[in-house]
Write an enzyme that holds these catalytic residues in place. Structure first.
Site, PDB file in Angstrom:
ATOM      1  CB  SER A   1      24.535 -11.944 131.960  1.00 10.39           C
ATOM      2  OG  SER A   1      24.801 -10.605 131.552  1.00 10.39           O
TER       3      SER A   1
ATOM      4  CE1 TYR B   1      22.686 -12.929 126.506  1.00 10.58           C
ATOM      5  CE2 TYR B   1      22.650 -11.021 127.961  1.00 10.58           C
ATOM      6  CZ  TYR B   1      23.285 -12.140 127.481  1.00 10.58           C
ATOM      7  OH  TYR B   1      24.518 -12.490 127.979  1.00 10.58           O
TER       8      TYR B   1
HETATM    9  P1  NAP Z   1      29.414 -16.484 121.634  1.00  9.70           P
HETATM   10  O1  NAP Z   1      30.771 -15.977 121.238  1.00  9.70           O
HETATM   11  O2  NAP Z   1      28.226 -16.104 120.811  1.00  9.70           O
HETATM   12  O3  NAP Z   1      29.490 -18.069 121.764  1.00  9.70           O
HETATM   13  C1  NAP Z   1      28.354 -18.794 122.057  1.00  9.70           C
HETATM   14  C2  NAP Z   1      28.510 -20.197 121.509  1.00  9.70           C
HETATM   15  O4  NAP Z   1      27.276 -20.903 121.752  1.00  9.70           O
HETATM   16  C3  NAP Z   1      28.734 -20.210 120.002  1.00  9.70           C
HETATM   17  O5  NAP Z   1      29.659 -21.234 119.659  1.00  9.70           O
HETATM   18  C4  NAP Z   1      27.341 -20.532 119.470  1.00  9.70           C
HETATM   19  O6  NAP Z   1      27.341 -21.120 118.181  1.00  9.70           O
HETATM   20  C5  NAP Z   1      26.870 -21.500 120.532  1.00  9.70           C
HETATM   21  N1  NAP Z   1      25.428 -21.719 120.488  1.00  9.70           N
HETATM   22  C6  NAP Z   1      24.451 -20.857 120.059  1.00  9.70           C
HETATM   23  N2  NAP Z   1      23.258 -21.457 120.132  1.00  9.70           N
HETATM   24  C7  NAP Z   1      23.465 -22.714 120.609  1.00  9.70           C
HETATM   25  C8  NAP Z   1      22.622 -23.808 120.882  1.00  9.70           C
HETATM   26  N3  NAP Z   1      21.298 -23.760 120.645  1.00  9.70           N
HETATM   27  N4  NAP Z   1      23.167 -24.951 121.360  1.00  9.70           N
HETATM   28  C9  NAP Z   1      24.497 -25.046 121.572  1.00  9.70           C
HETATM   29  N5  NAP Z   1      25.354 -24.036 121.316  1.00  9.70           N
HETATM   30  C10 NAP Z   1      24.844 -22.875 120.846  1.00  9.70           C
HETATM   31  O7  NAP Z   1      29.031 -16.021 123.112  1.00  9.70           O
HETATM   32  P2  NAP Z   1      29.967 -15.530 124.332  1.00  9.70           P
HETATM   33  O8  NAP Z   1      30.098 -14.064 124.268  1.00  9.70           O
HETATM   34  O9  NAP Z   1      31.172 -16.378 124.415  1.00  9.70           O
HETATM   35  O10 NAP Z   1      28.990 -15.825 125.556  1.00  9.70           O
HETATM   36  C11 NAP Z   1      29.065 -17.044 126.280  1.00  9.70           C
HETATM   37  C12 NAP Z   1      28.172 -16.942 127.500  1.00  9.70           C
HETATM   38  O11 NAP Z   1      28.558 -15.819 128.296  1.00  9.70           O
HETATM   39  C13 NAP Z   1      26.691 -16.747 127.199  1.00  9.70           C
HETATM   40  O12 NAP Z   1      25.927 -17.433 128.158  1.00  9.70           O
HETATM   41  C14 NAP Z   1      26.512 -15.255 127.359  1.00  9.70           C
HETATM   42  O13 NAP Z   1      25.187 -14.900 127.656  1.00  9.70           O
HETATM   43  C15 NAP Z   1      27.427 -15.001 128.538  1.00  9.70           C
HETATM   44  N6  NAP Z   1      27.827 -13.603 128.654  1.00  9.70           N
HETATM   45  C16 NAP Z   1      28.616 -13.042 127.713  1.00  9.70           C
HETATM   46  C17 NAP Z   1      28.988 -11.713 127.857  1.00  9.70           C
HETATM   47  C18 NAP Z   1      29.877 -11.030 126.858  1.00  9.70           C
HETATM   48  O14 NAP Z   1      30.106  -9.809 127.023  1.00  9.70           O
HETATM   49  N7  NAP Z   1      30.407 -11.719 125.870  1.00  9.70           N
HETATM   50  C19 NAP Z   1      28.510 -10.973 128.950  1.00  9.70           C
HETATM   51  C20 NAP Z   1      27.706 -11.588 129.889  1.00  9.70           C
HETATM   52  C21 NAP Z   1      27.366 -12.929 129.732  1.00  9.70           C
HETATM   53  P3  NAP Z   1      27.199 -20.114 116.888  1.00  9.70           P
HETATM   54  O15 NAP Z   1      28.501 -19.384 116.795  1.00  9.70           O
HETATM   55  O16 NAP Z   1      26.938 -21.045 115.743  1.00  9.70           O
HETATM   56  O17 NAP Z   1      26.033 -19.218 117.202  1.00  9.70           O
END
Ligand code: NAP
Length: 256
Positions: free
Chosen positions: A149, A162
């Site tokens: 990130s 985070y």
């Molecule tokens: P998200 O919509 O919250 O999706 C994350 C997924 O991971 C969900 O299916 C979640 O399940 C699952 N998860 C949570 N805990 C877990 C565990 N212990 N083991 C296996 N799976 C698990 O997140 P996202 O926004 O797509 O983000 C994905 C990645 O991009 C992350 O690494 C995040 O830090 C990074 N990122 C995102 C953004 C952004 O703006 N969205 C920005 C920078 C970086 P549940 O739904 O049941 O929790």
């Protein structure tokens, strides 16, 4: 079909960015192990596996909590069962507590570190252990793409645990890349900026969206597909001689 005959594991692939990554890799021919604690997409709609299979691709769901080593080792084993090897490991799963330091409990810290830092350590370790035992294809034994990130490089406003966890991902990516390059294991990361997913709460509060747009020169916030395309590149043989990179996909946030 840039990933024809390749097998991949994507953690946190039920929702959001992970789902888009799994779909994109499958579109290019990879057989994908969708590794998540749930199959239900946060944003609603069809599951990742159903979406991939409906489009003629290959995917299986594997129940996987990235804080548990056994779950990651068996996810890798599923990929090997399917394709005889693990070509691509994407460590994407992460959580946050949206708390500043003084409101971050020890439990919050432990939970976030367990997923965001330890989960990536365990995912990389399971992948490297497998990749070390498989033959080179061309120059490469296997590829790891971690999802970091911009908030692993600069402060995550009022989201202490985070940001620290993401800084660990940035560091691990460089360390693993350097340590295993001589073995033909390629490790890189993609660092998304603000990406609109199915997240709720503070992530989509109007003031947070306005803050994110004010930091982003490009005139829109990110889409999961923006990140998935960058992961596809780093997971493919088109990414040659690129080692330990944290590729920003942030609309210019870090350039600003
Ligand atoms: P998200 O919509 O919250 O999706 C994350 C997924 O991971 C969900 O299916 C979640 O399940 C699952 N998860 C949570 N805990 C877990 C565990 N212990 N083991 C296996 N799976 C698990 O997140 P996202 O926004 O797509 O983000 C994905 C990645 O991009 C992350 O690494 C995040 O830090 C990074 N990122 C995102 C953004 C952004 O703006 N969205 C920005 C920078 C970086 P549940 O739904 O049941 O929790």
């Amino acid at each position: 079909m840039r990933l024809k005959d390749k097998t991949a594991v994507v953690t946190g692939a039920a929702s959001g960015i992970g789902k888009a990554i799994a779909i994109r890799l499958a579109e290019e021919g990879a057989a994908v192990v969708v590794a998540d604690i749930t199959e239900t997409p946060r944003e609603g709609g069809q599951t990742t596996v159903a979406t991939i299979v409906a489009a003629g691709g290959q995917a299986v769901f594997h129940s996987c909590d990235v804080t548990r080593n056994d779950d990651l080792e068996t996810a890798v084993a599923r990929a090997v069962e399917i394709g005889g090897r693990l070509d691509i490991m994407v460590n994407n799963a992460a959580i946050g507590t949206d708390t500043p330091l003084h409101e971050t409990s020890e439990q919050d810290w432990d939970r976030v570190m367990a997923v965001n830092a330890k989960g990536v350590f365990l995912g990389c370790r399971a992948a490297v252990r497998r990749m070390l035992d498989q033959e080179l294809i061309g120059e490469v034994r296997g590829r790891i793409v971690n999802i970091s990130s911009q908030h692993g490089m600069i402060r995550a406003p009022n989201d202490f645990d985070y940001g620290v966890g993401k800084a660990a991902v940035v560091y691990m990516t460089r360390q693993i890349a350097g340590d295993y390059a001589e073995h033909g294991i390629v490790c890189n990361a993609v660092a998304p900026g603000k990406i609109l997913t199915g997240k709720t709460g503070r992530a989509i509060a109007p003031e947070m969206l306005a803050y994110s747009q004010s930091r982003t020169p490009w005139p829109r916030l990110g889409r999961p597909a923006d990140v998935a395309n960058a992961v596809l590149f780093l997971a493919s043989d088109e990414a040659s001689y690129i080692i330990g990179e944290n590729l920003m996909v942030d609309g210019g946030w870090m350039a600003n």
